[in-house]
Design an enzyme around this catalytic site. Structure first.
Site, PDB file in Angstrom:
ATOM      1  N   LYS A 187       0.851  -1.191   0.000  1.00 21.60           N
ATOM      2  CA  LYS A 187       0.000   0.000   0.000  1.00 21.60           C
ATOM      3  C   LYS A 187       0.887   1.242   0.000  1.00 21.60           C
ATOM      4  O   LYS A 187       1.895   1.295   0.702  1.00 21.60           O
ATOM      5  CB  LYS A 187      -0.907  -0.032   1.226  1.00 21.60           C
ATOM      6  CG  LYS A 187      -1.973   1.064   1.270  1.00 21.60           C
ATOM      7  CD  LYS A 187      -2.874   0.872   2.476  1.00 21.60           C
ATOM      8  CE  LYS A 187      -3.978   1.912   2.560  1.00 21.60           C
ATOM      9  NZ  LYS A 187      -4.873   1.690   3.715  1.00 21.60           N
ATOM     10  N   SER A 242      -9.748   1.576   2.685  1.00 21.34           N
ATOM     11  CA  SER A 242      -8.930   2.395   1.820  1.00 21.34           C
ATOM     12  C   SER A 242      -7.870   1.605   1.045  1.00 21.34           C
ATOM     13  O   SER A 242      -7.268   2.115   0.096  1.00 21.34           O
ATOM     14  CB  SER A 242      -8.219   3.472   2.642  1.00 21.34           C
ATOM     15  OG  SER A 242      -7.344   2.877   3.600  1.00 21.34           O
ATOM     16  N   SER A 253      -9.896  -0.893   6.913  1.00 23.02           N
ATOM     17  CA  SER A 253      -9.342  -0.665   5.578  1.00 23.02           C
ATOM     18  C   SER A 253      -8.573  -1.833   4.988  1.00 23.02           C
ATOM     19  O   SER A 253      -8.154  -1.773   3.836  1.00 23.02           O
ATOM     20  CB  SER A 253      -8.445   0.577   5.589  1.00 23.02           C
ATOM     21  OG  SER A 253      -9.219   1.743   5.718  1.00 23.02           O
TER      22      SER A 253
END
Length: 490
Positions: free
Chosen positions: A87, A162, A186
């Site tokens: 990420k 996210s 997330s």
């Protein structure tokens, strides 16, 4: 995006553990494995936008070095040759880390996050940085400054957020495993929407050193994988004490992989009543009940659990998290990091930089958090939210006196179409089932368990008390084995 591809999810070309074993034995080269995944990225990522950046040359150099070491008789690590996606809020030395925000434009961290160092020491190969909601603020990966990520099961729908880029990358076969961060769900929510395994460890079990902070008392790094065993293997590598993280648990992490096959016979599992109510789609509730039946069939004792304060989790979270974010994001002022918009005075420069650099959702949360912390409102809002957080911790502790594990939906619905939840409150409701574990600091995992009428994946969430990852993943493995197989669509 081309209109020709609607469904680009793919079965894995070997699990991470299978890849590592083949590389260790010399049956496959790390370069061969890497090139296959880079080819897959080139074929489908234009349709998905899972990656913000692919570091092909650096990855090939690492793979070649690993192959030379294997040829020289050096025993590689437990993740030898396994491609990993990160990420884009996890720091990588010399490689752009953007948090999918314009405000970090041009910033290249001078160090690696602890999890990155541990992955590389275990033989993993970092292939790139994945898209996310800006500064991890969102539930759909629609808030990225670089455009949305698409769900591999249906590119007209969101992948969740996210950490949507990481979830999509694993679901589409672009990487066997990926790392995300989980502040209010997330990792788990996009894992559910993309049909992969996603784990939020106990707070402090995995180092946050090198994770760009959103809400420091809630953030936690964890893995995405196609199997529970792969997720456990990654956690075995990245977990454990880190002196560089003051919130790191000061003890060695036990092996999670070793306990996966022990089953659930004799365990007490409670279905959380407060997380099965209004807002949960009937097909999702049915999948949770079917998962409970599968655990019972495997020897668990299943009943109904209650965590009364969980219903206040969303309200408390959206005061605590923005308050911490308003403090953490104050550092992005045009002086120290990334973007700078020149202006006649320092104050005007900072205002112009933050206006141009932050997106709408980030600005919304900074304003909300600043208001909650302001004089005259701190006790009325932030202080009360902290008290609610304590109630949630106490209610979970009481539930775990009766049950070894808890069960709930991961997301109230399956993947939704782009723009379907443009109202902020409608979007925030996506996290209603996942937020309580962040507030309590306890671990939780989302496991794929069937599909809805449209063939979209449904995730079931297994929750455990602090440091209960081993038992939690045992139950996850049982659910994985019992999960319905997807019917091929014409």
């Amino acid at each position: 995006m081309s209109g020709s591809t609607r469904h680009v999810a793919a079965p894995p070309a070997g699990s991470a553990r299978e890849i590592a074993e083949a590389v260790r034995r010399g049956e496959r080269s790390a370069r061969e494995v890497l090139d296959a995944h880079l080819t897959r990225i080139a074929e489908v990522d234009a349709d998905l936008h899972a990656f913000n950046l692919v570091i092909a040359d650096e990855a090939r150099a690492e793979a070649d070095a690993l192959d030379r070491a294997v040829a020289a008789g050096v025993t590689p690590g437990p993740l030898a040759g396994v491609p990993v996606a990160l990420k884009d809020n996890i720091c990588t030395r010399g490689v752009a880390t953007t948090c999918s925000s314009r405000i970090l434009e041009g910033w290249h961290p001078p160090y690696d996050a602890t999890v990155v160092e541990r992955l590389r020491a275990a033989g993993a190969i970092v292939v790139g940085k994945t898209n996310l909601d800006e500064f991890a603020m969102g539930s759909s990966t629609e808030n990225s400054a670089f455009g949305p990520t698409h769900n591999p099961h249906d590119v007209t729908r969101v992948p969740g957020g996210s950490s949507g880029g990481s979830a999509a990358a694993v679901a589409a076969g672009l990487a066997p495993v990926a790392l995300g961060s989980d502040t209010g769900g997330s990792i788990r929510q996009p894992a559910a929407l993309c049909g992969v395994v996603g784990v939020k460890p106990t707070y402090g079990r995995v180092s946050r050193y090198g994770l760009v902070a959103f809400a420091s008392s809630l953030d936690q790094i964890g893995p995405f994988a196609t199997t529970v065993a792969d997720a456990a293997a990654v956690l075995d590598v990245i977990g454990g004490h880190d002196p560089l993280d003051s919130t790191s648990i000061p003890e060695a992490a036990p092996s999670l992989s070793a306990a996966l096959d022990e089953g659930v016979a004799g365990l007490r599992v409670g279905v959380v009543a407060e997380l099965m109510g209004e807002g949960v789609a009937p097909v999702v509730a049915d999948r949770v009940r079917a998962a409970a039946d599968s655990l019972a069939a495997a020897g668990a004792e299943v009943g109904e659990a209650s965590v009364p304060a969980a219903v206040y989790g969303l309200t408390a979270y959206y005061l605590i998290a923005p308050a911490e974010a308003s403090s953490n994001l104050a550092r992005y002022d045009g002086v120290r990091y990334g973007l700078r918009v020149d202006a006649p005075t320092t104050a005007e420069m900072m205002t112009a930089t933050r206006t141009a650099g932050f997106g709408a959702e980030v600005k919304r949360r900074i304003m909300l958090g600043t208001y909650a912390l302001s004089a005259g409102y701190y006790d009325a809002y932030y202080g009360k939210a902290l008290k609610v957080r304590t109630l949630i911790i106490r209610d979970f502790a009481a539930a775990y006196e009766r049950f070894d594990l808890l069960l709930s939906p991961t997301s109230p619905t399956t993947a939704f179409t782009f723009g379907a939840k443009s109202d902020p409150m409608a979007m925030y409701m996506n996290d209603v089932c996942t937020i309580p574990s962040n507030l309590s600091g306890d671990p939780a995992v989302s496991v794929p368990f069937g599909f809805d009428e449209a063939g979209l994946p449904v995730g079931v969430q297994v929750l455990a008390p602090a440091l209960g990852e081993a038992v939690m993943l045992r139950a996850a493995a049982v659910l994985e084995a019992a999960a319905p197989v997807r019917e091929e669509r014409s």
